[in-house]
Scaffold this active site. Structure first.
Site, PDB file in Angstrom:
ATOM      1  N   HIS A 131     -22.200  24.772  11.757  1.00 16.95           N
ATOM      2  CA  HIS A 131     -21.647  23.971  12.566  1.00 16.95           C
ATOM      3  C   HIS A 131     -21.668  22.701  12.103  1.00 16.95           C
ATOM      4  O   HIS A 131     -22.416  22.247  12.857  1.00 16.95           O
ATOM      5  CB  HIS A 131     -21.061  24.354  13.788  1.00 16.95           C
ATOM      6  CG  HIS A 131     -19.518  24.495  13.891  1.00 16.95           C
ATOM      7  ND1 HIS A 131     -19.313  22.490  13.809  1.00 16.95           N
ATOM      8  CD2 HIS A 131     -18.709  24.638  13.535  1.00 16.95           C
ATOM      9  CE1 HIS A 131     -17.810  23.169  14.026  1.00 16.95           C
ATOM     10  NE2 HIS A 131     -17.257  24.763  13.672  1.00 16.95           N
ATOM     11  N   ASP A 142     -17.867  32.552  13.421  1.00 18.75           N
ATOM     12  CA  ASP A 142     -17.340  34.165  12.057  1.00 18.75           C
ATOM     13  C   ASP A 142     -18.689  34.837  12.354  1.00 18.75           C
ATOM     14  O   ASP A 142     -18.527  35.835  11.429  1.00 18.75           O
ATOM     15  CB  ASP A 142     -17.502  33.466  11.422  1.00 18.75           C
ATOM     16  CG  ASP A 142     -16.092  32.254  10.659  1.00 18.75           C
ATOM     17  OD1 ASP A 142     -15.218  32.901  11.557  1.00 18.75           O
ATOM     18  OD2 ASP A 142     -16.105  31.099  10.375  1.00 18.75           O
TER      19      ASP A 142
HETATM   20  N1  CMC Z   1     -28.293  28.379   6.150  1.00 17.58           N
HETATM   21  C1  CMC Z   1     -29.047  27.728   6.002  1.00 17.58           C
HETATM   22  N2  CMC Z   1     -29.125  26.533   6.013  1.00 17.58           N
HETATM   23  C2  CMC Z   1     -28.240  25.672   6.545  1.00 17.58           C
HETATM   24  C3  CMC Z   1     -26.928  26.536   7.012  1.00 17.58           C
HETATM   25  C4  CMC Z   1     -26.642  27.677   6.840  1.00 17.58           C
HETATM   26  N3  CMC Z   1     -25.717  28.872   7.191  1.00 17.58           N
HETATM   27  N4  CMC Z   1     -26.128  25.286   8.204  1.00 17.58           N
HETATM   28  C5  CMC Z   1     -26.861  25.048   7.120  1.00 17.58           C
HETATM   29  N5  CMC Z   1     -28.223  24.351   6.774  1.00 17.58           N
HETATM   30  C6  CMC Z   1     -29.518  23.601   6.849  1.00 17.58           C
HETATM   31  C7  CMC Z   1     -28.702  22.431   5.650  1.00 17.58           C
HETATM   32  O1  CMC Z   1     -28.508  22.469   3.891  1.00 17.58           O
HETATM   33  C8  CMC Z   1     -29.268  21.469   5.416  1.00 17.58           C
HETATM   34  O2  CMC Z   1     -30.502  21.188   5.878  1.00 17.58           O
HETATM   35  P1  CMC Z   1     -31.553  19.744   5.875  1.00 17.58           P
HETATM   36  O3  CMC Z   1     -31.438  18.739   6.281  1.00 17.58           O
HETATM   37  O4  CMC Z   1     -32.528  20.766   5.455  1.00 17.58           O
HETATM   38  O5  CMC Z   1     -30.877  19.552   4.426  1.00 17.58           O
HETATM   39  C9  CMC Z   1     -29.029  20.969   7.582  1.00 17.58           C
HETATM   40  O6  CMC Z   1     -28.338  22.754   7.915  1.00 17.58           O
HETATM   41  C10 CMC Z   1     -27.871  20.536   7.656  1.00 17.58           C
HETATM   42  O7  CMC Z   1     -26.690  21.359   7.479  1.00 17.58           O
HETATM   43  P2  CMC Z   1     -25.020  20.196   6.477  1.00 17.58           P
HETATM   44  O8  CMC Z   1     -24.650  21.068   5.287  1.00 17.58           O
HETATM   45  O9  CMC Z   1     -25.239  18.965   6.480  1.00 17.58           O
HETATM   46  O10 CMC Z   1     -24.415  20.098   7.696  1.00 17.58           O
HETATM   47  P3  CMC Z   1     -23.016  20.267   7.750  1.00 17.58           P
HETATM   48  O11 CMC Z   1     -22.519  20.111   8.611  1.00 17.58           O
HETATM   49  O12 CMC Z   1     -22.118  19.504   6.559  1.00 17.58           O
HETATM   50  O13 CMC Z   1     -22.405  21.921   7.127  1.00 17.58           O
HETATM   51  C11 CMC Z   1     -21.193  23.799   7.450  1.00 17.58           C
HETATM   52  C12 CMC Z   1     -21.826  22.598   7.864  1.00 17.58           C
HETATM   53  C13 CMC Z   1     -20.420  24.592   8.143  1.00 17.58           C
HETATM   54  C14 CMC Z   1     -20.496  23.800   6.360  1.00 17.58           C
HETATM   55  C15 CMC Z   1     -23.186  24.629   7.212  1.00 17.58           C
HETATM   56  O14 CMC Z   1     -23.489  25.306   8.320  1.00 17.58           O
HETATM   57  C16 CMC Z   1     -22.831  25.898   6.623  1.00 17.58           C
HETATM   58  O15 CMC Z   1     -22.020  26.571   5.317  1.00 17.58           O
HETATM   59  N6  CMC Z   1     -22.484  27.383   7.469  1.00 17.58           N
HETATM   60  C17 CMC Z   1     -22.095  28.325   6.986  1.00 17.58           C
HETATM   61  C18 CMC Z   1     -20.803  28.255   6.888  1.00 17.58           C
HETATM   62  C19 CMC Z   1     -20.206  29.131   7.494  1.00 17.58           C
HETATM   63  O16 CMC Z   1     -20.958  29.590   8.596  1.00 17.58           O
HETATM   64  N7  CMC Z   1     -18.776  28.186   7.674  1.00 17.58           N
HETATM   65  C20 CMC Z   1     -18.292  28.714   9.230  1.00 17.58           C
HETATM   66  C21 CMC Z   1     -18.439  27.518  10.194  1.00 17.58           C
HETATM   67  S1  CMC Z   1     -17.337  27.240  12.173  1.00 17.58           S
HETATM   68  C22 CMC Z   1     -16.199  28.758  11.608  1.00 17.58           C
HETATM   69  C23 CMC Z   1     -15.080  27.053  11.375  1.00 17.58           C
HETATM   70  O17 CMC Z   1     -14.691  26.501  12.116  1.00 17.58           O
HETATM   71  O18 CMC Z   1     -14.400  26.912  10.415  1.00 17.58           O
END
Ligand code: CMC
Length: 436
Positions: A313, A371
């Site tokens: 998140h 989720d």
């Molecule tokens: N699985 C694997 N790796 C992950 C995941 C995941 N679900 N989420 C983040 N990472 C990794 C990402 O690759 C990055 O790694 P590195 O630092 O090595 O490059 C690190 O963790 C930080 O992630 P980020 O992408 O910079 O984090 P963000 O804040 O931009 O993204 C997110 C947040 C929710 C989009 C992402 O965690 C994600 O895509 N999760 C899966 C989708 C999901 O469950 N979304 C629902 C969010 S809660 C409901 C809502 O409020 O809508």
């Protein structure tokens, strides 16, 4: 918002004069540096794609402490609201700032229930969609179309219009989601029943048919009510910011909420519950719990493009408090339906256990989000997977409208207009076709 007793100074290594910027304190959370005059003072913009460090507004509605894993609506912890109040009380809180007393609750519930029907023409509009259309495609259309049906409440600058459109949206969303479902399965639409609770009425419109009595199960009703409460608001997330940005142009509330629905659809946001369940089903088809290790290797491989859906998140760097409550509900619903041995639930537990111990997830502070379990609950109740995000949209509508109305009432509000760092071609001349 009050001025802090310190100021921020921005200095430049090229000798340009430094500038001082005011710092403001909220009631909770980090202070903010006011950069509104930065461009006028320096001719420079700030660069923050994805809004990692930018507060785009002031808000008194929802507060998240991502490190603690804390979520407060108007100061009340989500755990207390989810266990001590129902969704309509939460709506009252988000919209008006306070929980209702018994009399206020009765009045508010009555008010909402007086608006649960939609214009009968809506079914003809719905009929224009293919039967296999994705429910979120239908919902963006239906919600946007409300502005064509309720002309008397489309002036966002009129407080009475804002009030009545808020109630209309909260009241009609369950009806529209249920209609979208009934349309895809080819069953007759069920009119709302105002003697039922908000969640009970949704279950009735979804699962009743005109052929026989439908009895709302109190356990499922409570579960749906909890799903709604947990998703009701989440401060300045992508869809809420979309609603604010869209509404900042002065467009009507129905159009602004339709923009929020469209944004929510994406798998990185509200679409994650659908994506999460699809992921669990895929692993199940691959061989289930025995394949969890193999799947996790793919997730950790940056080249695979595979993510553990329902994990991670932007704000929570600790267990999402909503996920804990949803896991509780999940157990209750599965027990009620005799599905304690549900293989997808077992698989989810196995994935969660491994992820919580794995260095990749621990070092990145990736925890289950709401989720991760909400899809299992919805599937057990009988809600089809493609409808999950529409249920999220239904619940988030109150948050969107509360945030939109807060923005319009804020004397500092302006049309949203981000700036850019331009990296394209410098000025050049168009060559005649023969010379290109
Ligand atoms: N699985 C694997 N790796 C992950 C995941 C995941 N679900 N989420 C983040 N990472 C990794 C990402 O690759 C990055 O790694 P590195 O630092 O090595 O490059 C690190 O963790 C930080 O992630 P980020 O992408 O910079 O984090 P963000 O804040 O931009 O993204 C997110 C947040 C929710 C989009 C992402 O965690 C994600 O895509 N999760 C899966 C989708 C999901 O469950 N979304 C629902 C969010 S809660 C409901 C809502 O409020 O809508």
């Amino acid at each position: 918002m009050k001025l802090a007793d310190n100021k921020a100074t921005l200095s430049f290594s090229n000798g340009s004069p430094s500038v001082e910027m005011p710092v403001y304190q909220g009631s909770l959370g980090p202070d903010v540096i006011d950069i509104r005059k930065l461009y006028a003072q320096t001719g420079k913009f700030t660069y923050d794609p994805g809004f990692l460090s930018t507060a785009a507004c002031q808000s008194a509605i929802t507060y998240i402490d991502g490190d603690k894993g804390e979520l407060l609506y108007r100061g009340y912890p989500i755990e207390e609201l989810a266990t001590g109040c129902d969704f309509l009380e939460t709506c009252h809180l988000l919209l008006y700032g306070e929980l209702p007393n018994a009399e206020g609750k009765k009045k508010f519930s009555r008010l909402v229930s007086m608006h649960t029907m939609v214009n009968e023409q809506m079914q003809f509009f719905l009929r224009g969609f293919r039967r296999d259309a994705h429910p979120m495609a239908i919902m963006t259309g239906l919600v946007g179309a409300l502005s064509a049906f309720y002309h008397d409440s489309t002036d966002i600058n009129n407080p009475q219009h804002r009030d009545i459109s808020a109630i209309r949206l909260i009241a009609k969303m369950p009806t529209l989601v249920a209609m979208a479902y009934k349309y895809t399965v080819g069953q007759p639409y069920m009119y709302p029943r105002n003697d039922l609770s908000y969640a009970g009425n949704f279950l009735h419109m979804m699962f009743a048919t005109p052929c026989e009595d439908y009895k709302v199960s109190p356990v499922l009703e409570r579960a749906v009510d909890r799903i709604f409460t947990l998703h009701a608001d989440h401060e300045q997330n992508a869809s809420t910011s979309t609603v604010r940005l869209c509404g900042s142009s002065g467009t009507n509330p129905f159009a602004a909420i339709a923009a929020g629905v469209a944004c929510l659809w994406g798998p990185a946001h509200g679409g994650a519950n659908e994506a999460c369940l699809n992921m669990l089903e895929d692993i199940q088809k691959m061989g289930g719990v025995s394949k969890v290790g193999e799947f996790m290797e793919k997730v950790k491989d940056k080249n695979s493009g595979v993510k553990l859906m329902g994990f991670g998140h932007r704000v929570y760097k600790n267990y999402d408090p909503r996920a804990k409550l949803m896991q509780e509900t999940c157990k209750e619903v599965l027990a009620e339906l005799g599905l304690e041995n549900d293989p997808l639930f077992k698989l989810a537990m196995a994935l969660e256990k491994i992820a919580l111990e794995d260095e990749y997830f621990v070092s990145r502070k990736l925890y289950p989000n709401v989720d991760f379990y909400s899809g299992i609950v919805q599937r057990a109740i009988g809600i089809p997977v493609p409808l999950f995000t529409a249920v999220f949209a239904l619940a988030r509508t109150v948050g969107w409208i509360a945030q939109l109305n807060e923005m319009i009432g804020d004397p500092e509000y302006k049309i949203g207009r981000p700036r850019q760092l331009f990296t394209g071609s410098v000025r050049r001349e168009v060559q005649p076709l023969a010379k290109r």
